[in-house]
Every structure is written in C-alpha cells, then in structure tokens.
Scaffold this motif. Structure first.
Motif, mmCIF file in Angstrom:
data_model
loop_
_atom_site.group_PDB
_atom_site.id
_atom_site.type_symbol
_atom_site.label_atom_id
_atom_site.label_comp_id
_atom_site.label_asym_id
_atom_site.label_seq_id
_atom_site.Cartn_x
_atom_site.Cartn_y
_atom_site.Cartn_z
ATOM 1 N N GLY A 1 -4.922 -3.611 -16.548
ATOM 2 C CA GLY A 1 -3.956 -4.453 -17.256
ATOM 3 C C GLY A 1 -2.604 -4.455 -16.576
ATOM 4 N N VAL A 2 -2.195 -3.291 -16.080
ATOM 5 C CA VAL A 2 -0.918 -3.167 -15.378
ATOM 6 C C VAL A 2 -0.901 -4.040 -14.119
ATOM 7 C CG1 VAL A 2 0.508 -1.597 -13.997
ATOM 8 C CG2 VAL A 2 -0.308 -0.887 -16.251
ATOM 9 N N LEU A 3 -1.970 -3.972 -13.324
ATOM 10 C CA LEU A 3 -2.039 -4.746 -12.079
ATOM 11 C C LEU A 3 -1.999 -6.244 -12.348
ATOM 12 C CD1 LEU A 3 -4.694 -2.705 -10.047
ATOM 13 C CD2 LEU A 3 -2.224 -2.814 -9.656
ATOM 14 N N ILE A 4 -2.764 -6.697 -13.337
ATOM 15 C CA ILE A 4 -2.787 -8.126 -13.675
ATOM 16 C C ILE A 4 -1.418 -8.567 -14.190
ATOM 17 C CG2 ILE A 4 -3.762 -9.842 -15.255
ATOM 18 C CD1 ILE A 4 -6.421 -8.360 -15.031
ATOM 19 N N GLY A 5 -0.807 -7.741 -15.049
ATOM 20 C CA GLY A 5 0.510 -8.069 -15.586
ATOM 21 C C GLY A 5 1.565 -8.170 -14.503
ATOM 22 N N ILE A 6 1.530 -7.240 -13.547
ATOM 23 C CA ILE A 6 2.497 -7.263 -12.443
ATOM 24 C C ILE A 6 2.346 -8.542 -11.624
ATOM 25 C CG2 ILE A 6 3.053 -6.199 -10.213
ATOM 26 C CD1 ILE A 6 2.595 -3.490 -11.497
ATOM 27 N N PHE A 7 1.116 -8.938 -11.352
ATOM 28 C CA PHE A 7 0.875 -10.143 -10.558
ATOM 29 C C PHE A 7 1.392 -11.389 -11.281
ATOM 30 C CE2 PHE A 7 -1.805 -13.774 -9.347
ATOM 31 C CZ PHE A 7 -1.572 -13.794 -7.984
ATOM 32 N N LEU A 8 1.124 -11.483 -12.584
ATOM 33 C CA LEU A 8 1.531 -12.659 -13.355
ATOM 34 C C LEU A 8 3.051 -12.763 -13.464
ATOM 35 C CD1 LEU A 8 -1.093 -12.618 -16.262
ATOM 36 C CD2 LEU A 8 -1.062 -14.110 -14.263
ATOM 37 N N LEU B 1 -5.756 -1.541 -25.219
ATOM 38 C CA LEU B 1 -5.159 -0.788 -24.115
ATOM 39 C C LEU B 1 -4.921 -1.687 -22.910
ATOM 40 C CD1 LEU B 1 -4.275 2.074 -23.302
ATOM 41 C CD2 LEU B 1 -6.579 2.460 -22.428
ATOM 42 N N PHE B 2 -5.860 -2.594 -22.642
ATOM 43 C CA PHE B 2 -5.729 -3.552 -21.548
ATOM 44 C C PHE B 2 -4.522 -4.458 -21.773
ATOM 45 C CE2 PHE B 2 -6.772 -7.797 -19.815
ATOM 46 C CZ PHE B 2 -6.884 -7.471 -18.474
ATOM 47 N N VAL C 1 0.808 -1.220 0.000
ATOM 48 C CA VAL C 1 0.000 0.000 0.000
ATOM 49 C C VAL C 1 0.845 1.275 0.000
ATOM 50 C CG1 VAL C 1 -1.635 1.371 1.340
ATOM 51 C CG2 VAL C 1 -2.094 -1.045 0.922
ATOM 52 N N PRO C 2 1.798 1.448 0.945
ATOM 53 C CA PRO C 2 2.583 2.696 0.916
ATOM 54 C C PRO C 2 3.420 2.845 -0.353
ATOM 55 C CG PRO C 2 3.490 1.162 2.536
ATOM 56 C CD PRO C 2 2.177 0.603 2.106
ATOM 57 N N ILE C 3 3.943 1.723 -0.879
ATOM 58 C CA ILE C 3 4.752 1.788 -2.097
ATOM 59 C C ILE C 3 3.888 2.162 -3.292
ATOM 60 C CG2 ILE C 3 6.180 0.464 -3.702
ATOM 61 C CD1 ILE C 3 7.115 -1.212 -1.314
ATOM 62 N N LEU C 4 2.706 1.528 -3.409
ATOM 63 C CA LEU C 4 1.814 1.803 -4.538
ATOM 64 C C LEU C 4 1.261 3.220 -4.485
ATOM 65 C CD1 LEU C 4 -0.152 -1.576 -4.874
ATOM 66 C CD2 LEU C 4 1.700 -0.707 -6.312
ATOM 67 N N ILE C 5 0.891 3.687 -3.277
ATOM 68 C CA ILE C 5 0.406 5.066 -3.148
ATOM 69 C C ILE C 5 1.506 6.039 -3.558
ATOM 70 C CG2 ILE C 5 -0.336 6.848 -1.518
ATOM 71 C CD1 ILE C 5 -1.799 4.689 0.052
ATOM 72 N N ILE D 1 -11.898 6.255 -17.675
ATOM 73 C CA ILE D 1 -12.150 4.890 -18.171
ATOM 74 C C ILE D 1 -10.902 4.335 -18.851
ATOM 75 C CG2 ILE D 1 -13.480 3.514 -19.823
ATOM 76 C CD1 ILE D 1 -15.846 5.400 -19.295
ATOM 77 N N LEU D 2 -10.251 5.156 -19.678
ATOM 78 C CA LEU D 2 -9.039 4.721 -20.366
ATOM 79 C C LEU D 2 -7.929 4.363 -19.380
ATOM 80 C CD1 LEU D 2 -8.931 7.353 -23.262
ATOM 81 C CD2 LEU D 2 -9.535 4.937 -23.460
ATOM 82 N N LEU D 3 -7.724 5.224 -18.392
ATOM 83 C CA LEU D 3 -6.676 4.975 -17.401
ATOM 84 C C LEU D 3 -7.020 3.790 -16.507
ATOM 85 C CD1 LEU D 3 -5.728 8.621 -16.348
ATOM 86 C CD2 LEU D 3 -4.429 7.061 -17.807
ATOM 87 N N PHE D 4 -8.307 3.605 -16.226
ATOM 88 C CA PHE D 4 -8.735 2.474 -15.400
ATOM 89 C C PHE D 4 -8.455 1.157 -16.119
ATOM 90 C CE2 PHE D 4 -11.931 -0.697 -14.243
ATOM 91 C CZ PHE D 4 -11.732 -0.767 -12.865
#
Length: 299
Positions: free
Chosen positions: A219-226, A156-157, A56-60, A211-214
C-alpha cells in the motif's frame, strides 16, 4: 560515493518516517533530494534504469533506517524525550533556508511576487499541522496486534496508501497520520515482533507478521507512486504556491513534534537542565549538519 551519500540520506529519511511529527518528505527536502526522488518515482516506468539508480540506494537506506532504529527511537523517545525531539527539530529547521530559496526560485520562474494566495497556502498548511491534526488525533494506542483476516488486510493496505501519501508531502508526518488513524503503535509493534522473530527464527510469528508488513508495504509503494504524480504536477504548474504551503507545513512541524512526544514534560523533572542543554546543543549541531548537506548538494 554518490550512491553511498544517497544511502545515508535514505537512512535519515527512514528514521524520520517512524517518528510522529517528523516528516520523511521534509527530510528529503532538507537533504535536497526531494525533487530528484519525486521525479524518479513518477517516471519509474518511462525511465526505469535512471529511476532505479536513484531510488534503490535511497530505498535500501530508508528500510535500514526503519528497521535499525525502531527499537532505538522507542528507547530515546521514552528515556530522553526532550533531547531527541530537539535534535529532530534541528534537522527540520536546517532545511528551511534551502526551502525558502526554492520558494523564491518558484516566484522567479513564474514571474510572480508574494501574493494573498501564497499567504493562504502557508496559513492553511500551518493550521493543518498545528490545529487540525491534533484535534483529529485519537487514541487507538491500546491495540497491540493486527488480525490476519481479509478485512484487516484490506484496511491495512488502504492505511498504507494513506500513510505513504502523507510521507511524500514535506511537512506532513506519515507516522503522525498513522497515530491519528490509530495504527501507529500497531505498525511499530508488528515491526518489532517481526524483527525479534527473524532474529530468533520463530517461524510461527515470522510468517503472519511478514504478511502484515508486506500488505502494508505494498500500500505504501502504490500510494507513493500515485501521490508523486500529483506532487510533480503541482511543482510544474504551481511551484511557488506549493512551496509556500510546504513552508507552512515545515515550520509547523516542530510544534507537532513537541506536542506528540510530550517532550516539554521533561522540563518538570529533576533532569530538566541537562536535558535542555544537551537538546539545544543537538538542535544546533543537527541544524548545521542538514544546512551544510543541503548547501553542498545545491552547489
């Protein structure tokens, strides 16, 4: 105090992620939070409380860095290109001693000595940044807006997944990959429009750009996790070879920065000498600062 330090480190990582040629993963390594970050992401569902305390602190901080410095970085890179580029080269070089120590620890852990596999990994990753990515880099900079339609959102995703995967790998710049794919200036433009709309209360521009940034952020969050799962596996089973490849990526990054920012063009202008002197001072200060941060974190 620990949360505040992680927040500040997150800001640096966020700033790094919006500069072509600068790797957010490299900054995480330089700041000595990379292993902790990857472990927290890959074990998010298993140990979600401890993971969130780290993330959380790093992502914020990263979000604050991206939002707050988008305009600033554009201004600095356009008006003071060489000093800015040299400052970030200092940030990257400051992490190399700690990275070299991690490589040596990997050799000891696996009871290995320097071998041809380590050299190949280093050369391949060095060549990826210095030779391959510049050859692949296209223009894609003339577009100024992303269309709000299903096909564009899907693209974009996917772009978000690809970019985030490279953001996690030290030495590979997510922004550089976005530039290669022709989406860097589109994303930067979308961020600046969204911030301006948020500041002025322009709902007509706010909603579509949100919407575009969301979609991109998802996509960024899913990619980071994978990719975090894959990186953790490599560190667990092939740590020395992985660190050797990362060293190649990191050492090549300064070349990518100078190439992608055209910073050396400042040496042909009337302010070449002051820019070079200021840049060298910033390089040394940034090197020392990151070196000390990594040193203190390790002690």
């Amino acid at each position: 105090m620990g949360y505040l330090i992680d927040f500040l480190k997150g800001i640096i990582i966020g700033i790094a992620n919006i500069i072509p040629g600068v790797s957010g993963g490299t900054m995480a390594v330089s700041l000595d939070i990379y292993d902790r970050l990857i472990s927290s992401i890959s074990h998010l569902f298993k140990n979600w409380k401890d993971s969130l305390k780290t993330l959380v602190p790093i992502l914020i901080g990263a979000v604050v860095g991206i939002v707050a410095f988008t305009y600033t970085i554009e201004f600095l890179l356009s008006s003071y290109t060489l000093p800015t580029a040299l400052a970030f080269i200092g940030l990257i070089l400051g992490g190399i001693p700690g990275l070299w120590k991690s490589f040596q620890n990997g050799l000891k852990k696996q009871k290995q000595t320097l071998s041809i596999s380590h050299i190949i990994a280093f050369v391949l990753m060095f060549a990826l940044v210095v030779i391959i990515l510049p050859l692949l880099q296209g223009s894609g900079t003339s577009l100024t807006a992303i269309q709000l339609d299903p096909l564009s959102l899907i693209k974009l995703f996917i772009i978000g997944i690809i970019a985030s995967a490279t953001m996690v790998i030290p030495g590979v710049s997510g922004s550089l990959i976005l530039m290669v794919l022709g989406y860097y200036y589109l994303i930067i433009n979308t961020i600046t429009i969204f911030i301006s709309a948020l500041r002025t209360g322009d709902m007509e521009s706010l909603l579509p750009n949100f919407i575009l940034l969301f979609v991109f952020g998802l996509g960024v969050l899913i990619g980071i996790f994978l990719i975090s799962k894959a990186i953790e596996f490599l560190f667990e089973h092939y740590s020395s070879v992985t660190y050797s490849g990362i060293l190649g990526l990191v050492i090549a990054s300064p070349f990518a920065i100078l190439y992608n920012t055209n910073a050396l063009n400042d040496l042909q202008t009337s302010h070449a000498l002051p820019f070079a002197l200021v840049g060298l001072v910033l390089l040394i200060l940034c090197y020392y600062g990151i070196y000390q941060l990594g040193k203190n974190e390790a002690s």
